[in-house]
Design an enzyme around this catalytic site. Structure first.
Site, PDB file in Angstrom:
ATOM      1  N   ASP A 131       0.541   4.904   1.528  1.00  0.00           N
ATOM      2  CA  ASP A 131      -0.206   5.853   2.353  1.00  0.00           C
ATOM      3  C   ASP A 131       0.447   7.227   2.273  1.00  0.00           C
ATOM      4  O   ASP A 131       1.669   7.354   2.091  1.00  0.00           O
ATOM      5  CB  ASP A 131      -0.253   5.380   3.801  1.00  0.00           C
ATOM      6  N   ASP A 166       0.842  -1.194   0.000  1.00  0.00           N
ATOM      7  CA  ASP A 166       0.000   0.000   0.000  1.00  0.00           C
ATOM      8  C   ASP A 166       0.877   1.243   0.000  1.00  0.00           C
ATOM      9  O   ASP A 166       2.022   1.214   0.473  1.00  0.00           O
ATOM     10  CB  ASP A 166      -0.915   0.033   1.234  1.00  0.00           C
ATOM     11  N   ASP A 222       3.251   4.797  15.598  1.00  0.00           N
ATOM     12  CA  ASP A 222       3.524   3.733  16.563  1.00  0.00           C
ATOM     13  C   ASP A 222       4.992   3.346  16.646  1.00  0.00           C
ATOM     14  O   ASP A 222       5.643   3.544  17.668  1.00  0.00           O
ATOM     15  CB  ASP A 222       2.637   2.502  16.275  1.00  0.00           C
TER      16      ASP A 222
END
Length: 427
Positions: A53, A51, A129
């Site tokens: 992002d 992906d 994170d």
């Protein structure tokens, strides 16, 4: 810290063209826009990103004004999905530390309940994170931006939480699952301080919506590295939060057959995924819940239920239990149930029944499950059935008739009384 992307082996030619279109449109409109997270990490590790992002200084509404195909989603965490036909790309506004407003609420256990406080790129990096997921790729200026030491962690092949680990896990307990997934998939060690609270905080996962845990389970076991992921989940006490009945059954698996079934299945799943082949969640749950279901089936039989009804009831009960932990959608749980119920049909080798079964839409999944069972359980009869059906699928119609005529008659099972006791069976 800003580093040359091209010197690190990254070129804009390796970026998805539609992601580049989004970045260029936002920067042209005078907003900051960067590729961020897993795609940057994977490019630096020499892997192909799944992906792409994007992080930006534009708010969701501003993104939509620049890119009209945008759909704004989410309440706790508002995001922009920029659509290109059936595909979409996730674009997130830079987040800032939480404040006391309604946009940044934190619950009693430390969980973030609202996360829409916007800020700068530096603040956004600190809010992410893991350090290796907080790297930004400035396509326009050929720069990798590192505000939290992610490049050092990549060199050390380690996974490190940004900030205080216990606080970050309490904000979102799913981060513990993400730590395991990245460690298993990328072959990283978990940094000592980031590792320390996991076992103690594992029970916090029981407060997470079961639908979200279903999605996380698929990411864990359909990552192409399911075996190392499973071992890490069990090591840190997280697996029982996702599959409590499975963990209990593994703890009582004296002959090791159930563990062998799971390991063989996950190994096959990894092989298929890494070869670009499709897999179904239904098969994963059929394997994981097989022994718990069989235990409950035996209990129903002890209550004098007929064989088929005993398995039907056990299947429904164990899936209903599992939904409380991971909300398996019915389109998958129904297939799981069918895979189980079809297992007895492999004993039926009359030509009419065999041909009818061969045309069944769940035959292939049920057959694959039989083959796994025959190897894992070291069962001679199952192995014979698997070999018979393997040949039956290969030969021509005349040979099929001959095989059915010469097949040994299925053992007649004792007809069980149709009388049933009320209530659930004793387990």
């Amino acid at each position: 810290m800003a580093l040359s992307a091209s010197k690190l082996g990254i070129s804009s030619t390796s970026i998805n063209s539609q992601a580049l279109t989004i970045v260029k449109a936002l920067t042209k409109a005078k907003y900051e826009a960067y590729l961020v997270g897993g795609c940057v990490r994977d490019l630096l590790l020499g892997a192909e990103p799944k992906d792409f992002d994007i992080a930006t200084s534009a708010t969701p509404e501003q993104i939509k004004s620049v890119l009209p195909s945008t759909r704004i989603i989410g309440r706790r965490f508002r995001l922009a999905h920029v659509h290109f036909g059936r595909e979409y790309y996730e674009v997130a506004t830079f987040r800032a530390p939480h404040d006391s407003s309604d946009k940044g609420k934190v619950g009693q256990e430390g969980r973030i309940t609202h996360d829409n406080v916007y800020g700068t790129i530096e603040e956004d990096a600190v809010r992410r994170d893991f350090a290796i997921n907080a790297l930004f790729y400035d396509v326009q200026n050929d720069k990798i931006l590192d505000f939290v030491g992610g490049m050092d962690d990549l060199e050390k092949r380690q996974l490190r939480l940004i900030g205080d680990p216990e606080t970050r896990y309490r904000e979102d307990p799913v981060r513990m699952l993400r730590a395991i997934r990245f460690a298993g998939k990328l072959g990283l060690s978990i940094e000592e301080k980031s590792e320390a609270p996991i076992r103690e905080l594992a029970p916090l996962l029981t407060n997470i919506a079961s639908a979200r845990l279903f999605d996380e389970s698929l990411k864990l076991f359909h990552s192409g590295k399911a075996l190392p992921v499973l071992e890490l989940l069990r090591e840190y006490g997280l697996f029982e939060c996702l599959f409590p009945a499975t963990e209990e059954a593994l703890g009582k698996d004296k002959d090791g057959f159930f563990k062998a079934l799971i390991y063989d299945s996950l190994n096959n799943t990894d092989t298929r995924i890494n070869a670009g082949m499709s897999v179904t969640p239904a098969f994963l749950f059929a394997v994981m819940l097989w022994k718990p279901m069989k235990k409950l089936e035996a209990a129903y039989r002890e209550e004098s239920y007929p064989d088929l009804q005993a398995m039907q009831l056990a299947s429904s009960d164990i899936l209903a239990q599992q939904v409380k932990s991971t909300a398996v959608p019915r389109r998958f749980s129904n297939v799981t149930r069918e895979i189980w119920l079809q297992q007895s049909r492999f004993e039926q080798k009359s030509h009419r029944r065999a041909m009818g079964f061969l045309d069944n839409r769940r035959f292939r999944a049920a057959f694959d499950f039989l083959c796994l069972r025959s190897v894992a359980e070291k069962n001679v009869e199952l192995q014979a059935d698997a070999a018979w059906w393997e040949e039956f699928q290969r030969v021509d119609s005349e040979a099929q008739i001959e095989m059915c005529n010469s097949a040994p008659s299925a053992k007649k099972k004792r007809r069980r009384s149709s009388s049933k006791r009320r209530g659930k069976p004793r387990t």
